[in-house]
Design a protein around this motif. Structure first.
Motif, PDB file in Angstrom:
ATOM      1  N   TYR A  75       0.864  -1.179   0.000  1.00  0.00           N
ATOM      2  CA  TYR A  75       0.000   0.000   0.000  1.00  0.00           C
ATOM      3  C   TYR A  75       0.899   1.226   0.000  1.00  0.00           C
ATOM      4  O   TYR A  75       1.612   1.488   0.966  1.00  0.00           O
ATOM      5  CB  TYR A  75      -0.894  -0.021   1.236  1.00  0.00           C
ATOM      6  CG  TYR A  75      -1.726   1.223   1.431  1.00  0.00           C
ATOM      7  CD1 TYR A  75      -2.629   1.633   0.468  1.00  0.00           C
ATOM      8  CD2 TYR A  75      -1.615   1.984   2.586  1.00  0.00           C
ATOM      9  CE1 TYR A  75      -3.415   2.766   0.654  1.00  0.00           C
ATOM     10  CE2 TYR A  75      -2.391   3.112   2.788  1.00  0.00           C
ATOM     11  CZ  TYR A  75      -3.289   3.499   1.815  1.00  0.00           C
ATOM     12  OH  TYR A  75      -4.058   4.626   1.992  1.00  0.00           O
ATOM     13  N   PHE A  76       0.882   1.978  -1.082  1.00  0.00           N
ATOM     14  CA  PHE A  76       1.694   3.174  -1.225  1.00  0.00           C
ATOM     15  C   PHE A  76       0.839   4.381  -0.852  1.00  0.00           C
ATOM     16  O   PHE A  76      -0.215   4.605  -1.450  1.00  0.00           O
ATOM     17  CB  PHE A  76       2.197   3.305  -2.660  1.00  0.00           C
ATOM     18  CG  PHE A  76       3.111   2.183  -3.058  1.00  0.00           C
ATOM     19  CD1 PHE A  76       4.485   2.296  -2.903  1.00  0.00           C
ATOM     20  CD2 PHE A  76       2.603   1.004  -3.577  1.00  0.00           C
ATOM     21  CE1 PHE A  76       5.336   1.260  -3.262  1.00  0.00           C
ATOM     22  CE2 PHE A  76       3.437  -0.035  -3.941  1.00  0.00           C
ATOM     23  CZ  PHE A  76       4.809   0.087  -3.788  1.00  0.00           C
ATOM     24  N   PHE A  77       1.300   5.136   0.141  1.00  0.00           N
ATOM     25  CA  PHE A  77       0.530   6.278   0.629  1.00  0.00           C
ATOM     26  C   PHE A  77       1.448   7.461   0.884  1.00  0.00           C
ATOM     27  O   PHE A  77       2.668   7.315   0.972  1.00  0.00           O
ATOM     28  CB  PHE A  77      -0.222   5.913   1.920  1.00  0.00           C
ATOM     29  CG  PHE A  77       0.679   5.814   3.124  1.00  0.00           C
ATOM     30  CD1 PHE A  77       0.822   6.891   3.989  1.00  0.00           C
ATOM     31  CD2 PHE A  77       1.392   4.661   3.388  1.00  0.00           C
ATOM     32  CE1 PHE A  77       1.661   6.816   5.108  1.00  0.00           C
ATOM     33  CE2 PHE A  77       2.232   4.568   4.497  1.00  0.00           C
ATOM     34  CZ  PHE A  77       2.368   5.649   5.349  1.00  0.00           C
ATOM     35  N   HIS A  78       0.833   8.621   1.010  1.00  0.00           N
ATOM     36  CA  HIS A  78       1.537   9.855   1.367  1.00  0.00           C
ATOM     37  C   HIS A  78       0.789  10.425   2.571  1.00  0.00           C
ATOM     38  O   HIS A  78      -0.434  10.580   2.513  1.00  0.00           O
ATOM     39  CB  HIS A  78       1.511  10.827   0.191  1.00  0.00           C
ATOM     40  CG  HIS A  78       2.428  11.990   0.349  1.00  0.00           C
ATOM     41  ND1 HIS A  78       2.203  13.002   1.258  1.00  0.00           N
ATOM     42  CD2 HIS A  78       3.586  12.296  -0.290  1.00  0.00           C
ATOM     43  CE1 HIS A  78       3.174  13.890   1.171  1.00  0.00           C
ATOM     44  NE2 HIS A  78       4.029  13.488   0.234  1.00  0.00           N
ATOM     45  N   LEU A 109       6.415   9.672   1.018  1.00  0.00           N
ATOM     46  CA  LEU A 109       7.041  10.911   1.484  1.00  0.00           C
ATOM     47  C   LEU A 109       8.443  10.610   2.008  1.00  0.00           C
ATOM     48  O   LEU A 109       9.395  11.329   1.725  1.00  0.00           O
ATOM     49  CB  LEU A 109       6.193  11.575   2.571  1.00  0.00           C
ATOM     50  CG  LEU A 109       6.788  12.807   3.252  1.00  0.00           C
ATOM     51  CD1 LEU A 109       7.007  13.936   2.242  1.00  0.00           C
ATOM     52  CD2 LEU A 109       5.882  13.278   4.380  1.00  0.00           C
ATOM     53  N   GLU A 110       8.576   9.548   2.758  1.00  0.00           N
ATOM     54  CA  GLU A 110       9.867   9.175   3.344  1.00  0.00           C
ATOM     55  C   GLU A 110      10.757   8.418   2.354  1.00  0.00           C
ATOM     56  O   GLU A 110      11.977   8.498   2.446  1.00  0.00           O
ATOM     57  CB  GLU A 110       9.657   8.329   4.603  1.00  0.00           C
ATOM     58  CG  GLU A 110       8.964   9.067   5.723  1.00  0.00           C
ATOM     59  CD  GLU A 110       9.735  10.283   6.234  1.00  0.00           C
ATOM     60  OE1 GLU A 110      10.980  10.330   6.120  1.00  0.00           O
ATOM     61  OE2 GLU A 110       9.085  11.206   6.753  1.00  0.00           O
ATOM     62  N   PHE A 111      10.159   7.669   1.460  1.00  0.00           N
ATOM     63  CA  PHE A 111      10.924   6.871   0.500  1.00  0.00           C
ATOM     64  C   PHE A 111      10.495   7.244  -0.917  1.00  0.00           C
ATOM     65  O   PHE A 111       9.777   6.504  -1.587  1.00  0.00           O
ATOM     66  CB  PHE A 111      10.720   5.374   0.761  1.00  0.00           C
ATOM     67  CG  PHE A 111      11.100   4.944   2.139  1.00  0.00           C
ATOM     68  CD1 PHE A 111      12.410   5.040   2.591  1.00  0.00           C
ATOM     69  CD2 PHE A 111      10.145   4.439   3.010  1.00  0.00           C
ATOM     70  CE1 PHE A 111      12.768   4.629   3.867  1.00  0.00           C
ATOM     71  CE2 PHE A 111      10.485   4.027   4.289  1.00  0.00           C
ATOM     72  CZ  PHE A 111      11.798   4.131   4.727  1.00  0.00           C
ATOM     73  N   PRO A 124      -3.525   7.145  -3.061  1.00  0.00           N
ATOM     74  CA  PRO A 124      -3.023   5.833  -2.659  1.00  0.00           C
ATOM     75  C   PRO A 124      -3.006   4.850  -3.827  1.00  0.00           C
ATOM     76  O   PRO A 124      -3.834   4.937  -4.730  1.00  0.00           O
ATOM     77  CB  PRO A 124      -4.016   5.382  -1.591  1.00  0.00           C
ATOM     78  CG  PRO A 124      -5.277   6.109  -1.895  1.00  0.00           C
ATOM     79  CD  PRO A 124      -4.862   7.416  -2.494  1.00  0.00           C
ATOM     80  N   THR A 125      -2.052   3.939  -3.778  1.00  0.00           N
ATOM     81  CA  THR A 125      -1.962   2.851  -4.748  1.00  0.00           C
ATOM     82  C   THR A 125      -1.808   1.558  -3.973  1.00  0.00           C
ATOM     83  O   THR A 125      -0.972   1.460  -3.077  1.00  0.00           O
ATOM     84  CB  THR A 125      -0.774   3.040  -5.708  1.00  0.00           C
ATOM     85  OG1 THR A 125      -0.985   4.223  -6.474  1.00  0.00           O
ATOM     86  CG2 THR A 125      -0.623   1.854  -6.643  1.00  0.00           C
TER      87      THR A 125
END
Length: 156
Positions: A75-78, A109-111, A124-125
């Motif tokens: 889960y890719f989030f910001h 954001l961090e990576f 989100p992805t």
């Protein structure tokens, strides 16, 4: 003129002290974090104790999980993304009730390297990997029932 100069120096010194104390506070809050980083963005620090963000993965760990060949859900989030803030609790409703070999929340954001590495067009992805390859993804806000329908073939 002398009083003005002294006042200016005092104001600058106060700003410097406040900035230093803020930095120290942020470093203390981010000690022992799951990101493996010494300094985190304040938006990330705000999520450290949030129950919906306790499955954090690093780029290295995500790649290890993918390389096992087992089902991996990423889960890719910001942290500042309003759609991520809405979707994360919906996703966790589903993930808390299922079994999957690997599940990780990747903070872009961090990576930031994750944006290019996984060809993210937005967040989100939610991505599913099997046999070391991406098999499916959805991008944007989805509610719990939509997420469950998407993940059904991959979860137990």
């Amino acid at each position: 003129m002398k009083k003005l100069a002294i006042s200016g120096v005092v104001i600058i010194a106060l700003f410097a002290v406040v900035a230093f104390l803020s930095s120290q506070s942020a470093e203390k809050k981010s000690e022992g974090n799951p990101y493996g980083k010494d300094k985190l963005d304040s938006a990330t620090i705000a999520l450290l104790k949030d129950e919906n963000y306790q499955n954090i993965t690093t780029p290295e760990q995500l790649q290890k999980d993918i390389n096992t060949g087992e089902t991996t859900i990423a889960y890719f989030f910001h942290p500042t993304c309003q759609y991520c803030q809405q979707m994360t609790p919906e996703l966790m409703k589903v993930m808390n009730d299922v079994t999957v070999p690997h599940f990780g929340q990747f903070n872009v954001l961090e990576f930031e390297s994750g944006k290019n590495e996984y060809a993210l067009e937005g967040w989100p992805t939610l991505m599913v990997f099997e046999d070391g390859q991406e098999v499916e993804r959805i991008t944007g806000y989805h509610d719990a029932s939509q997420i469950e329908n998407f993940l059904t073939p991959y979860i137990k």
